[in-house]
Scaffold this active site. Structure first.
Site, PDB file in Angstrom:
ATOM      1  N   PRO A 498       0.837  -1.233  -0.150  1.00  6.58           N
ATOM      2  CA  PRO A 498       0.008  -0.110  -0.061  1.00  6.58           C
ATOM      3  C   PRO A 498       0.708   1.294   0.074  1.00  6.58           C
ATOM      4  O   PRO A 498       1.979   1.145   0.204  1.00  6.58           O
ATOM      5  CB  PRO A 498      -0.980  -0.233   1.320  1.00  6.58           C
ATOM      6  CG  PRO A 498       0.208  -0.902   2.184  1.00  6.58           C
ATOM      7  CD  PRO A 498       0.797  -1.678   1.363  1.00  6.58           C
ATOM      8  N   GLU A 499       0.217   2.375  -0.152  1.00  2.00           N
ATOM      9  CA  GLU A 499       0.893   3.691  -0.236  1.00  2.00           C
ATOM     10  C   GLU A 499       1.331   3.954   0.941  1.00  2.00           C
ATOM     11  O   GLU A 499       2.533   4.560   1.067  1.00  2.00           O
ATOM     12  CB  GLU A 499       0.074   4.828  -0.785  1.00  2.00           C
ATOM     13  CG  GLU A 499       0.527   6.301  -0.846  1.00  2.00           C
ATOM     14  CD  GLU A 499       1.275   6.384  -2.074  1.00  2.00           C
ATOM     15  OE1 GLU A 499       2.121   7.587  -2.226  1.00  2.00           O
ATOM     16  OE2 GLU A 499       1.703   5.400  -2.875  1.00  2.00           O
ATOM     17  N   ALA A 500       0.766   3.732   2.288  1.00  2.10           N
ATOM     18  CA  ALA A 500       1.141   3.785   3.375  1.00  2.10           C
ATOM     19  C   ALA A 500       0.616   2.797   4.211  1.00  2.10           C
ATOM     20  O   ALA A 500      -0.284   2.052   4.117  1.00  2.10           O
ATOM     21  CB  ALA A 500       0.573   5.342   4.089  1.00  2.10           C
TER      22      ALA A 500
END
Length: 589
Positions: A498-500
């Protein structure tokens, strides 16, 4: 001074001081017979005069163009306006074959501009003098010749058929990735040729608003990947597009990100030139470099984030706090701009980025940390938000790479990098309950226990910097690099991450928020795999990379190219319809 500015809480307008000067002979206490002023009035009068002098000199100091100062202090015949204008073109287009100084013979003096600090207001006139000097004294400052560049490489550039592995499995895997590059490129060429990026689901091109009037971002960004993968015909076609269609003089309008133009266009053209020696890439990159210079025309020399490449007007992003510039953006220029100086013989590019570094080195840093927002006007931090992810990331990477690129002579970059790394380890590096090492974000002293995908480059960064640290810390940093890379691998639960991802509320390297779950073909985790393989030759890093390749094929490949996905945890894939240029220039490479 406070009354003249209508100081805080004064409730009055600024005083018209000039009218007081014209009518002082009518002030109470001054007799017609010429009697002197009373002591209190003398004090007021002297205070007024000192304020007037302060205002005058303050106005001169803040004039943006130092040529205006010269108009005041020089006679008419001495005015710089009477001098013939000096074209900047010679510094860009002079014949590279007359070079006398190679990149390999750089001394510390070549890399470090004069230490004397220059007031921002004096910079433009000095720049004109430097351009004149670099144009007319070419014997001592000429750009680097490609053949001379090749001689100073530590190893021959791999490219095409060099460095072929011996084992069959690695050859097959490498050929598969080459096929993926060919597939992504062919779809871009068919459906989006000349546009910035491909929309693979709708099979059309995307221009976007990051590059102003520039086009062909995927072409320029992919030049070096095409070349080193041996996709010769595709590389030649891309080169022809650059020759015939990358017209920098026609760029007039639009918002261009200084950062994005630098890393994709300037970086892409420089890489292509150093790999191939094709003069067209050198010519184009130096023309583009000149167009970026007006972004640095600020009181501090810290560039603003957005520039109109036609007019040279620059401004800060609307979302940036209080008109600030972003650490990752103005801190991610050094590598390219030093080479613009090397190729042009014009010191202005190196001086611009060295000025940034000098300011950052001098400014007070909370706990030794570099916040992400800095005012280009005052030179002060705007917010105390620190991150190794978005807004901060590549500034740190450019410090250690500047040191390495200088053949380990740039001691200032080295000192700043290791000082920053010590502060990061002391304040941001954390250990989760499950034993995972991660780099949290810092907001005015309060830790936010999340790590962005962008921050996963730091495993590789810490790794490549390990050998040049003090001897007793070399193994420690290599271990830290391995731990961070392991954590980022753990975030790739579906072999894409995921992005974060977070480490609170029982979460362990998981994107707990829907808005954090997307993956847009980013390279950072795979980049750390590559660096750690090169540094340790532990086969697990190659295996992790291959798992990512398989996941890209399974989740991101569509009929019209490769697309990012909106939720890495969803059982049914939802694509975002964008083939990012950095997928071709970084991830697949």
């Amino acid at each position: 001074i406070a009354s003249a500015r209508g100081g805080p809480g004064s409730g009055r307008k600024p005083r018209d001081l000039s009218s007081g000067l014209e009518s002082h002979h009518c002030l109470p206490g001054v007799s017609a017979s010429g009697m002197g002023l009373r002591l209190s009035q003398k004090f007021v009068f002297l205070l007024f005069l000192s304020g007037l002098v302060t205002l005058c000199f303050g106005a001169l100091f803040f004039l943006p163009d130092s040529v205006r100062l010269k108009r005041i202090f020089l006679s008419k015949n001495e005015s710089p306006l009477n001098k013939p204008k000096v074209s900047r073109k010679p510094s860009v287009t002079h014949d590279a074959r007359t070079v006398e100084r190679s990149v390999g013979s750089r001394t510390q003096e070549d890399w470090t501009p004069p230490r004397t600090k220059m007031d921002p207001g004096d910079e433009l006139a000095a720049k004109n003098d430097r351009v004149t000097s670099s144009s007319h004294n070419g014997a001592s400052r000429k750009g680097s010749d490609y053949e001379m560049v090749k001689k100073c490489l530590l190893k021959p550039s791999l490219g095409i058929d060099r460095g072929k592995p011996s084992d069959t499995q690695t050859i097959q895997r490498r050929d598969k990735i080459r096929e993926m590059m060919k597939f992504a490129w062919d779809n871009y060429r068919q459906y989006a040729w000349g546009k910035n990026e491909l929309r693979p689901l709708t099979r059309n091109g995307h221009i976007g608003n990051m590059f102003g009037g520039l086009r062909g971002a995927s072409i320029v960004d992919s030049l070096d990947t095409l070349y080193i993968m041996g996709l010769t015909e595709d590389y030649k076609e891309a080169k022809e597009w650059v020759i015939n269609n990358l017209d920098l003089n026609s760029v007039r309008n639009g918002e261009a990100s200084l950062f994005e133009v630098n890393i994709r266009y300037v970086g892409g053209l420089l890489s292509a030139y150093y790999l191939t020696g094709e003069e067209v890439f050198k010519q184009k990159v130096l023309e583009l470099g000149e167009k970026l210079l007006p972004a640095f025309n600020t009181p501090t020399g810290i560039p603003r984030g957005v520039i109109n490449l036609g007019s040279g007007t620059s401004w800060s992003w609307g979302w940036a706090s209080a008109g600030s510039s972003i650490l990752a953006e103005f801190g991610t220029l050094h590598l390219e701009f030093v080479h613009l100086t090397e190729l042009s013989g014009n010191p202005i590019f190196t001086e611009k980025v060295m000025n940034i570094r000098k300011l950052l080195d001098k400014i007070e840093k909370p706990h030794g940390l570099y916040p992400n927002f800095l005012s280009p006007v005052s030179g002060n931090w705007v917010q105390h938000h620190v991150s190794l992810g978005g807004l901060g990331d590549s500034f740190y990477e450019y410090l250690i790479k500047s040191y390495l690129m200088s053949d380990r002579t740039d001691e200032e970059a080295k000192r700043m990098y290791y000082s920053a790394l010590e502060a990061i380890e002391a304040n941001l590096v954390q250990k989760s309950p499950g034993g995972l090492t991660y780099v949290a974000e810092w907001r005015g002293g309060i830790l936010d226990h999340k790590m962005g995908h962008l921050a996963c480059f730091s495993g590789g960064m810490v790794g490549i910097g390990a050998d040049d640290s003090v001897p007793e810390k070399r193994q420690h940093y290599l271990d830290l690099a391995a731990e961070i890379t392991h954590t980022c691998h753990e975030s790739y639960t579906t072999k894409l991450g995921p992005e974060a991802f977070r480490f609170d509320g029982g979460a362990e390297a998981t994107g707990t928020r829907l808005s954090d779950r997307y993956y847009i073909l980013r390279p950072e985790v795979i980049e750390s795999y590559m660096y750690m393989w090169r540094l340790t030759h532990d086969p697990k890093y190659r295996q992790w990379g291959w798992e990512a390749v398989e996941a890209l094929e399974k989740h991101c490949r569509v009929d019209g190219g490769f697309s990012g996905i909106r939720d890495v945890y969803a059982s049914t894939v939802s694509h975002d319809n964008m083939q990012q240029s950095f997928f071709l220039s970084e991830t697949l490479k």
